[in-house]
Design an enzyme around this catalytic site. Structure first.
Site, mmCIF file in Angstrom:
data_model
loop_
_atom_site.group_PDB
_atom_site.id
_atom_site.type_symbol
_atom_site.label_atom_id
_atom_site.label_comp_id
_atom_site.label_asym_id
_atom_site.label_seq_id
_atom_site.Cartn_x
_atom_site.Cartn_y
_atom_site.Cartn_z
ATOM 1 N N GLU A 54 0.851 -1.193 0.000
ATOM 2 C CA GLU A 54 0.000 0.000 0.000
ATOM 3 C C GLU A 54 0.880 1.234 0.000
ATOM 4 O O GLU A 54 1.733 1.399 0.879
ATOM 5 C CB GLU A 54 -0.881 0.033 1.251
ATOM 6 C CG GLU A 54 -2.200 -0.667 1.127
ATOM 7 C CD GLU A 54 -3.089 -0.372 2.328
ATOM 8 O OE1 GLU A 54 -3.317 0.812 2.629
ATOM 9 O OE2 GLU A 54 -3.541 -1.337 2.963
ATOM 10 N N ASP A 65 -6.495 8.203 9.677
ATOM 11 C CA ASP A 65 -5.144 7.884 10.115
ATOM 12 C C ASP A 65 -4.864 8.384 11.518
ATOM 13 O O ASP A 65 -5.229 9.505 11.886
ATOM 14 C CB ASP A 65 -4.111 8.482 9.149
ATOM 15 C CG ASP A 65 -4.213 7.890 7.765
ATOM 16 O OD1 ASP A 65 -4.468 6.681 7.676
ATOM 17 O OD2 ASP A 65 -4.054 8.634 6.786
#
Length: 273
Positions: A54, A65
């Site tokens: 990724e 995040d």
């Protein structure tokens, strides 16, 4: 420039299924601490046994995040890394010999700013196999799904433990694989996961024929091994980004750069299921 004619991600999951093992899918913030180092880290991860990678596009408001990846994004943004830079990095890695399937992890706003038509053309030209857009709900994803199918690029959906009756709708027109979120909240290392995670994964499996991977909070060899037994892939993000952060002082010193890269390789290698 070569265009990817077969999707490396699909082929990798098929091969791993035949081998009877799950994919190790590391996450890396592109441009942290700089683009040249990102290319070196990609090579180290491949040497360590990563199966799929990724590539995180740094973003100023990363809703999904946690603090570790937020800090990485801030460092990359100071270096003016953007969506196009990330795609260029993937192609440079490919030209340097990488055979890993690359998945671009980006929020929707950078895609919108580029425009969907040029965005998908660039994905194909830069040999990106898959795409994850965490802030794009399934109810608003019809055009993205159509374009991804036409381009032969997997549009990987996130399925959360709270999805419940929405699971079937989320996975219905998905491609690539299904990304199960192991915990509620943002990304980040965790010592435990929500009760019922195995049942959650089983319910997703019943709803799709696609590979099923799990991520968010997985940080140790033991956790990877636990989920590798019930999933087709395991994503490790914050723990790897933290390791990169820890060795930045070494990476910035020419005489110690190789030692810093070796620490990243060894960390990823011991995660491999």
């Amino acid at each position: 420039m070569t265009i990817e004619t077969t999707n490396r991600m699909d082929a990798t999951f098929q091969r791993l299924k035949a081998e009877g093992r799950a994919a190790l899918i590391p996450f890396l913030t592109v441009g942290d601490p700089d683009q040249e180092t990102t290319l070196a880290i990609i090579a180290e991860m491949e040497a360590a046994g990563a199966d799929v990678l990724e590539l995180g596009v740094p973003y100023s408001d990363p809703l999904a995040d946690g603090p570790v990846i937020q800090r990485a994004s801030e460092r990359a943004l100071r270096g003016r890394v953007n969506l196009r830079t990330c795609m260029e990095t993937a192609l440079k890695a490919r030209q340097a010999g990488s055979k890993l399937p690359f998945i671009l992890f980006t929020y929707y706003n950078p895609v919108l700013q580029m425009g969907l038509e040029p965005f998908f053309a660039e994905l194909a030209a830069h040999e990106i196999s898959g795409l994850i857009i965490p802030d794009l709900p399934v109810e608003e994803s019809e055009e993205m799904r159509r374009r991804s199918r036409e381009a032969g690029i997997g549009l990987v959906p996130l399925v959360a433990p709270t999805s419940h009756e929405r699971i079937e709708r989320i996975v219905k027109d998905a491609s690539g694989f299904i990304y199960c979120v192991s915990s509620l909240g943002v990304t980040g290392e965790r010592s435990s996961f929500f009760e019922g995670v195995e049942d959650f994964i089983a319910s997703v499996r019943r709803s799709t024929d696609l590979p099923v991977a799990i991520g968010f909070g997985i940080s140790s060899k033991e956790q990877v091994a636990r989920f590798a037994g019930i999933c087709d892939g395991v994503v490790v993000g914050s723990a790897i980004v933290r390791k990169v952060e820890e060795v930045i002082p070494l990476l910035e010193q020419p005489e110690n750069r190789a030692a810093g890269l070796l620490q990243i390789r060894e960390f990823v290698s011991q995660l491999r299921p």
